[in-house]
Design an enzyme around this catalytic site. Structure first.
Site, PDB file in Angstrom:
ATOM      1  N   ALA A 152       0.907  -1.185  -0.030  1.00 47.88           N
ATOM      2  CA  ALA A 152      -0.075  -0.186  -0.059  1.00 47.88           C
ATOM      3  C   ALA A 152       0.805   1.269   0.071  1.00 47.88           C
ATOM      4  O   ALA A 152       2.291   1.150   0.371  1.00 47.88           O
ATOM      5  CB  ALA A 152      -0.804   0.096   1.211  1.00 47.88           C
ATOM      6  N   GLY A 156       0.466  -5.056   0.548  1.00 51.36           N
ATOM      7  CA  GLY A 156      -0.754  -5.088  -0.422  1.00 51.36           C
ATOM      8  C   GLY A 156      -0.022  -5.751  -1.877  1.00 51.36           C
ATOM      9  O   GLY A 156      -1.222  -6.138  -2.577  1.00 51.36           O
ATOM     10  N   GLU A 182       3.767  -5.638   7.056  1.00 55.14           N
ATOM     11  CA  GLU A 182       2.898  -4.575   7.623  1.00 55.14           C
ATOM     12  C   GLU A 182       3.115  -4.656   9.179  1.00 55.14           C
ATOM     13  O   GLU A 182       3.117  -3.479   9.676  1.00 55.14           O
ATOM     14  CB  GLU A 182       1.307  -4.990   7.433  1.00 55.14           C
ATOM     15  N   GLU A 227      -0.619  -9.147  -1.427  1.00 54.73           N
ATOM     16  CA  GLU A 227      -2.131  -9.576  -1.456  1.00 54.73           C
ATOM     17  C   GLU A 227      -2.663  -9.512  -2.697  1.00 54.73           C
ATOM     18  O   GLU A 227      -3.522 -10.230  -3.112  1.00 54.73           O
ATOM     19  CB  GLU A 227      -2.597  -8.724  -0.297  1.00 54.73           C
TER      20      GLU A 227
HETATM   21  N1  CAA Z   1       4.826   3.464   0.040  1.00 50.94           N
HETATM   22  C1  CAA Z   1       5.446   4.395  -0.216  1.00 50.94           C
HETATM   23  N2  CAA Z   1       6.566   4.786  -0.417  1.00 50.94           N
HETATM   24  C2  CAA Z   1       7.233   3.689  -0.482  1.00 50.94           C
HETATM   25  C3  CAA Z   1       6.969   2.349   0.099  1.00 50.94           C
HETATM   26  C4  CAA Z   1       5.558   2.086   0.138  1.00 50.94           C
HETATM   27  N3  CAA Z   1       4.873   0.956   0.417  1.00 50.94           N
HETATM   28  N4  CAA Z   1       8.013   1.677   0.029  1.00 50.94           N
HETATM   29  C5  CAA Z   1       8.948   2.132  -0.271  1.00 50.94           C
HETATM   30  N5  CAA Z   1       8.509   3.588  -0.543  1.00 50.94           N
HETATM   31  C6  CAA Z   1       9.577   4.435  -0.841  1.00 50.94           C
HETATM   32  C7  CAA Z   1      10.539   5.001   0.202  1.00 50.94           C
HETATM   33  O1  CAA Z   1      10.139   5.967   1.105  1.00 50.94           O
HETATM   34  C8  CAA Z   1      11.521   5.329  -0.731  1.00 50.94           C
HETATM   35  O2  CAA Z   1      11.284   6.581  -1.029  1.00 50.94           O
HETATM   36  P1  CAA Z   1      12.546   7.884  -1.219  1.00 50.94           P
HETATM   37  O3  CAA Z   1      13.319   7.468  -2.318  1.00 50.94           O
HETATM   38  O4  CAA Z   1      11.631   8.845  -1.480  1.00 50.94           O
HETATM   39  O5  CAA Z   1      13.349   8.017   0.123  1.00 50.94           O
HETATM   40  C9  CAA Z   1      11.637   4.793  -2.076  1.00 50.94           C
HETATM   41  O6  CAA Z   1      10.265   4.283  -2.043  1.00 50.94           O
HETATM   42  C10 CAA Z   1      12.528   3.499  -2.188  1.00 50.94           C
HETATM   43  O7  CAA Z   1      12.666   2.753  -1.033  1.00 50.94           O
HETATM   44  P2  CAA Z   1      13.876   2.101  -0.311  1.00 50.94           P
HETATM   45  O8  CAA Z   1      14.981   3.163  -0.101  1.00 50.94           O
HETATM   46  O9  CAA Z   1      13.490   1.493   0.858  1.00 50.94           O
HETATM   47  O10 CAA Z   1      14.355   1.312  -1.378  1.00 50.94           O
HETATM   48  P3  CAA Z   1      14.917  -0.307  -1.334  1.00 50.94           P
HETATM   49  O11 CAA Z   1      15.129  -0.758  -2.916  1.00 50.94           O
HETATM   50  O12 CAA Z   1      15.901  -0.315  -0.259  1.00 50.94           O
HETATM   51  O13 CAA Z   1      13.748  -1.165  -0.583  1.00 50.94           O
HETATM   52  C11 CAA Z   1      11.656  -1.855  -0.532  1.00 50.94           C
HETATM   53  C12 CAA Z   1      12.462  -1.398  -1.411  1.00 50.94           C
HETATM   54  C13 CAA Z   1      12.120  -3.403  -0.091  1.00 50.94           C
HETATM   55  C14 CAA Z   1      10.234  -2.045  -1.300  1.00 50.94           C
HETATM   56  C15 CAA Z   1      11.354  -0.926   0.939  1.00 50.94           C
HETATM   57  O14 CAA Z   1      11.371   0.267   0.481  1.00 50.94           O
HETATM   58  C16 CAA Z   1      10.239  -1.701   1.726  1.00 50.94           C
HETATM   59  O15 CAA Z   1      10.390  -2.592   2.707  1.00 50.94           O
HETATM   60  N6  CAA Z   1       9.181  -1.087   1.877  1.00 50.94           N
HETATM   61  C17 CAA Z   1       8.114  -1.215   2.577  1.00 50.94           C
HETATM   62  C18 CAA Z   1       7.063  -2.465   2.156  1.00 50.94           C
HETATM   63  C19 CAA Z   1       6.049  -2.381   3.049  1.00 50.94           C
HETATM   64  O16 CAA Z   1       6.115  -2.251   4.267  1.00 50.94           O
HETATM   65  N7  CAA Z   1       5.005  -2.683   2.364  1.00 50.94           N
HETATM   66  C20 CAA Z   1       3.679  -2.783   2.916  1.00 50.94           C
HETATM   67  C21 CAA Z   1       3.014  -1.664   3.063  1.00 50.94           C
HETATM   68  S1  CAA Z   1       1.787  -1.742   4.230  1.00 50.94           S
HETATM   69  C22 CAA Z   1       0.233  -2.433   3.459  1.00 50.94           C
HETATM   70  O17 CAA Z   1       0.466  -3.049   2.193  1.00 50.94           O
HETATM   71  C23 CAA Z   1      -0.822  -2.520   4.127  1.00 50.94           C
HETATM   72  C24 CAA Z   1      -1.787  -3.358   3.469  1.00 50.94           C
HETATM   73  O18 CAA Z   1      -1.791  -4.531   4.011  1.00 50.94           O
HETATM   74  C25 CAA Z   1      -2.933  -2.887   2.977  1.00 50.94           C
END
Ligand code: CAA
Length: 697
Positions: free
Chosen positions: A63, A102, A125, A105
């Site tokens: 998400a 998400g 999450e 999912e």
């Molecule tokens: N939403 C918004 N922005 C996100 C994001 C997300 N889910 N995931 C990453 N970003 C952004 C980061 O803030 C970063 O932004 P900036 O460049 O402006 O700083 C950019 O994307 C790149 O991220 P990383 O620097 O972390 O890059 P990476 O290559 O080292 O890692 C990644 C990539 C593995 C996807 C890591 O960003 C990560 O673990 N992201 C979070 C994933 C997550 O937690 N997903 C679950 C979301 S909650 C959800 O989905 C709820 C639900 O069930 C409905």
């Protein structure tokens, strides 16, 4: 047509492509675009099967976290995923990079899943204080059974493609570097085999097999220790359990209720702040993004003690050769054997292979001569805290090291500019403050001197990332950010015991707040002699630091865990602090000697004095520009000292308590307790008067 999701067709396969950099997060535009593209695919008579793929570095990574806490715009993710699952045409997801939250999912809402062998999937999450709220807790266990789903959902750990295949999460793994290509091939095969839609919601064999098992209770018990203080892991177990006790639609409703509870919990706010702050710290204000970075292909470390050895391991782990220099061969032998022991213990735990132990050991060379630093690109000095010795070392490094080599000190308190003054190249000198144990703790406090060049600053920040650390750039002052605040807390905690609290009462207040250990258990771990020698040095230089009972402990040789006795006592092979009546006597004796009549001290006073003193110091650190932003301080504390991430770090925590409340209390302590530490920071006063937060700066 949506700008971020497109539809095209190759043969009988309709392709839905998400292109929303950087990580294809499921923001409003993507959710809307997905539904539009699905509709197009369903009405495209020439498309027999649909394929979901992503452009860029990754499949959907979840998400859009930036939308959390804002009013939800329809269509919600649950609607999008349910619509995909309801499709009459089979839908295949082809995964590259990471399918997370998400994103996974969404893939679980598709009827078939294939991934590149380099891909990983996960439901992280929980790390944001949430649970998978778009069907993940209901669909994943239908594919994997209870245990694997609980493991993945309560830890948030990622699973490699091969393991995901074995667990039943995906249906196929293919080699290659293009998810569209493997997706098309796989979809063509499914068409040839006349495969029908296959909805995860209807798969029940794993659900019936695991019904009524004790796995849920076992997980809850396990989490009581592992997820101490956390809210959402327990809600994750409740949600997964609902998949086993309720029909799918009811289970989805239960998941939603629990998801909302997590979303509304203050822990979500803290953890999401920590997530973005961790990414923000790498963007140093005033340091242009395109600053050239020096290539660091080899490293020298001075000192084979606990710190030096741990530092060397970081580079060996990243494949960078290291040379450790010591004064005596015995010290080198001892240091090397500790490193080997650490690696072997990791291998025993299955974290690395035995071949990796040897590979890493082979990257670590030892020497008794600085001449072996002639060709290295970076030297990190990690000897004990003594300015004269450090200056002598840097003078020698200046003579030996090649031009352009970075000369770094691992000092935790000393003046980087003074150290740099011993060289003819202060622009190449920088602080790289690792936290003990250096091979484990994720923080690297990079300290800029007045003359440190931008190139050197950019290089040490990039290096932090390369060796798996979180680098925070800070300014030069006594103790920098972390230890400057810690020493304030330590002095206040000691004073509270002088006045009548017990060390265990102080520690309990801190562990109840979520710290992994209290102030005094931490002193025992670090060594009571460390603080003692710092106080002695500071008294020598004229500072007014009153005598305290911790000095008496040090003088009696109770140096902490290493002597099996410090503030607490320890049993052989056990790090658990045990209260020692002898220390109570010693404290009582000290109070008597000083004419202090002990008083009962409330937990609230302990909390305020230990925490607000840090916040006040943090505000001074910001005022002086030692930290650029309050989030830098938060990350230093989360990764350097185990500050509970669910409180978001000390400055985020202060914002939640209320800057005004803290300011008023600091003023009161200034009048009642007294001392420089309680002199209110001007910034704190200003924010309080403007009704603002640190986060507003
Ligand atoms: N939403 C918004 N922005 C996100 C994001 C997300 N889910 N995931 C990453 N970003 C952004 C980061 O803030 C970063 O932004 P900036 O460049 O402006 O700083 C950019 O994307 C790149 O991220 P990383 O620097 O972390 O890059 P990476 O290559 O080292 O890692 C990644 C990539 C593995 C996807 C890591 O960003 C990560 O673990 N992201 C979070 C994933 C997550 O937690 N997903 C679950 C979301 S909650 C959800 O989905 C709820 C639900 O069930 C409905």
């Amino acid at each position: 047509m949506s700008e971020v999701v497109s539809y095209d067709r190759e043969g009988a396969i309709g392709i839905i492509t998400v292109n929303y950099p950087p990580v294809n997060a499921l923001g409003h535009a993507v959710r809307t675009g997905l539904l539009e593209a699905l509709k197009q695919g369903q009405t495209d008579n020439d498309a027999k099967m649909l394929l979901v793929v992503c452009e860029g570095r990754t499949f959907v990574a979840g998400a859009d976290i930036r939308e959390f806490g804002k009013p939800m715009q329809e269509p919600g993710l649950v609607t999008v995923i349910n619509t995909f699952e309801s499709s009459d045409k089979p839908v295949v997801a082809a995964i590259h990079g990471t399918a997370l939250g998400g994103g996974l999912e969404l893939a679980l809402g598709c009827h078939y899943r294939i991934a590149l062998d380099s891909a990983r999937v996960g439901l992280p999450e929980v790390k944001l204080g949430l649970l998978p709220g778009a069907g993940g807790t209901q669909r994943l266990p239908r594919l994997t059974g209870a245990k694997k789903a609980l493991e993945m959902i309560t830890t948030g750990e990622f699973v490699k493609a091969d393991d995901a295949l074995e667990a039943g999460i995906i249906d196929a793994v293919a080699q290659g570097d293009n998810s569209r290509t493997i997706g098309l091939e796989y979809a063509a095969k499914l068409i040839a085999e006349d495969k029908p839609v296959r909805r995860v919601r209807d798969i029940t064999d794993k659900i019936s097999a695991d019904q009524g098992t004790e796995v849920f209770e076992a997980f809850r018990n396990n989490l009581t220790a592992k997820a101490r203080g956390l809210f959402s892991p327990f809600k994750c177990v409740d949600a997964v359990e609902a998949a086993f006790s309720l029909p799918f639609d009811e289970g989805m409703k239960r998941e939603r209720e629990l998801f909302i509870e997590c979303m509304e919990s203050p822990q979500r706010g803290g953890l999401v702040h920590a997530f973005f702050a961790e990414r923000e710290v790498s963007k140093v204000p005033g340091l242009p993004k395109d600053t050239p970075v020096r290539d660091v292909k080899s490293v020298g470390v001075i000192g084979a003690g606990t710190m030096g050895g741990g530092i060397a391991m970081n580079f060996a782990n990243a494949g960078i050769p290291v040379t450790i220099v010591e004064l005596k061969q015995e010290a080198l032998d001892k240091g090397l054997s500790v490193i080997r022991k650490n690696y072997e213990s990791s291998a025993k735990k299955g974290r690395i292979t035995t071949a990796q132990v040897e590979e890493r050991m082979a990257l670590i060379k030892t020497s008794l001569s600085y001449d072996d630093f002639k060709s290295v690109d970076l030297v990190i000095e990690a000897v004990f805290e003594n300015m004269d010795i450090k200056k002598q070392i840097f003078g020698q490094l200046d003579k030996v090291c090649k031009p352009g080599a970075i000369l770094a000190s691992n000092t935790s308190t000393l003046d980087i500019d003074e150290i740099a003054s011993a060289t003819s190249r202060p622009e190449d000198v920088v602080g790289m403050h690792f936290f003990s144990p250096a091979n484990v703790m994720k923080l690297l406090e990079n300290v800029r001197g007045t003359k440190t060049s931008d190139e050197v600053k950019a290089t040490v920040m990039a290096l932090a990332k390369k060796i798996g650390k979180v680098g925070v750039m800070v300014g030069n002052c006594y103790g920098f950010v972390g230890n400057r605040m810690l020493h304030r807390r330590g002095a206040e905690a000691t004073a509270l015991v002088n006045e009548g609290a017990s060390p265990q009462q102080v520690d309990k207040v801190l562990t109840d707040l979520g710290f992994p250990m209290g102030q005094f258990a931490m002193s025992d771990l670090a060594g009571i002699d460390v603080g003692y020698s710092i106080r002695k040095e500071r008294r020598k230089s004229g500072e007014d630091i009153p005598a305290n009972w911790m000095d008496t402990l040090a003088e009696e040789g109770r140096l902490g865990q290493k002597t099996m006795a410090g503030v607490y006592q320890y049993e052989e092979g056990n790090r658990k602090p045990v209260v020692d009546p002898k220390v109570d006597e010693l404290i009582a004796g000290f109070r008597k000697e000083q004419g202090i009549e002990p008083r009962a001290i409330t937990d609230q006073e302990i909390l305020e004095r230990c925490m607000y003193v840090m916040v006040n110091e943090g505000a001074k650190i910001l005022e002086e520009g030692i930290a650029d932003r309050s989030l830098d301080i938060d990350i230093v504390w989360i990764y350097g000292y185990g500050f509970p991430a669910y409180h978001g770090g000390p400055m985020f925590w202060a914002d939640q308590v209320g800057v005004k409340t803290i300011y008023e209390t600091v003023k009161r302590f200034h009048d009642t307790v007294g001392g420089d530490q309680w002199k209110p920071s001007e910034l704190l006063a200003k924010l309080a008067s403007e009704n603002k937060k640190f986060g507003d700066l």
